[in-house]
Design an enzyme around this catalytic site. Structure first.
Site, PDB file in Angstrom:
ATOM      1  N   SER A 149     -84.416  27.254  36.661  1.00 18.68           N
ATOM      2  CA  SER A 149     -85.771  27.129  36.120  1.00 18.68           C
ATOM      3  C   SER A 149     -86.758  27.526  37.201  1.00 18.68           C
ATOM      4  CB  SER A 149     -86.048  25.688  35.687  1.00 18.68           C
ATOM      5  OG  SER A 149     -87.433  25.482  35.445  1.00 18.68           O
ATOM      6  N   TYR A 162     -85.469  16.891  37.307  1.00 20.92           N
ATOM      7  CA  TYR A 162     -85.166  18.205  36.729  1.00 20.92           C
ATOM      8  C   TYR A 162     -85.302  19.310  37.774  1.00 20.92           C
ATOM      9  CZ  TYR A 162     -85.421  22.204  33.551  1.00 20.92           C
ATOM     10  OH  TYR A 162     -85.205  23.399  32.912  1.00 20.92           O
TER      11      TYR A 162
END
Length: 255
Positions: A149, A162
């Site tokens: 990401s 995350y």
């Protein structure tokens, strides 16, 4: 965007995790359109069955298998079933992940939640790679694509678990590329930006606006924007590319 015309993945056999919805579903669709046979894996059994049937109605070669990335035994069963169903394995797309830390600062984040995200996103990805590597080595030209990401590149706030997990996926990709290279297995990571999928509906509009205004390509990012990079990374067009990170975010972060 249609990948049916180019058939870049004709004859390939690919496992895609987190394929019941969102980016994973679009990846499975694009990979199958490009000529591959695909096993779609997910923990959401009912949603997965619906998604598999949706692609089968388009005459795409797909099937489904349940997997829980928090359970090592489930990962082993998933990989084994994928190899048995497909008659081998040429590609693995590690897309499945959880967030569950949005809106909490680092100080507010519970240890249990941090551990859960790391278990699924990092340990699950690692174990799935390990479970699939024997088949990927045996095929003579295997490819692993790990979904990272771009939050790990610019340090998105209030997403500590995350962001940390995706940073770990990037590092793990580079290490595994070194280990698997002698067997002609490529391992690369793709880092999408904020993409319009079901899972990002909770994201505040202000963050969507930040991405939109900060991109060199000033528009919303959709799943099809990422699928091309995944197909490329699985295809022979990328056969001498390994250990690399490709940021697909319209120029929000230029890696």
């Amino acid at each position: 965007m249609s990948f049916a015309a180019n058939q870049l993945l004709a004859g390939r056999k690919v496992l895609v995790t987190g394929a019941a919805r969102g980016l994973g579903f679009d990846f499975a669709s694009a990979i199958a359109e490009a000529g591959a046979s695909v096993v779609m894996a997910d923990i959401l059994a009912d949603r997965l069955a619906e998604s598999v049937e949706q692609l089968k109605r388009r005459d795409l070669a797909v099937s489904g298998v349940a997997v829980d990335l928090a359970d090592p035994a489930s990962i082993e069963r998933c990989a084994k079933q994928a190899v048995e169903t497909l008659g081998g394995l040429d590609g693995l797309v590690n897309n499945a992940a959880i967030t569950n830390s949005g809106g909490r600062s680092s100080e507010q984040l519970e240890i249990g939640m941090f551990d859960k995200v790391m278990t699924v996103n990092v340990r699950g990805t690692w174990l799935m790679c390990n479970a699939c590597l024997p088949a990927l080595r045996a095929c003579g030209r295997g490819s692993i694509v790990n979904l990272a990401s771009d939050t790990a590149l610019w340090g998105a706030p209030n997403l500590m678990a995350y962001v940390a997990s995706k940073g770990a996926v990037i590092a793990m990709t580079r290490s595994l590329a070194r280990e698997a290279g002698s067997d002609n297995v490529t391992v690369n990571a793709i880092a999408p930006g904020l993409t319009l999928v079901e899972a990002t509906e909770y994201v505040p509009q202000a963050r969507h606006d930040t991405y939109h205004n900060g991109r060199a390509l000033q528009r919303a990012q959709v799943p099809e924007d990422v699928s091309g990079a995944v197909v490329f990374a699985l295809s022979d067009l990328s056969r001498f590319i390994t250990g690399q990170l490709l940021a697909v975010n319209g120029g929000f972060v230029m890696n």
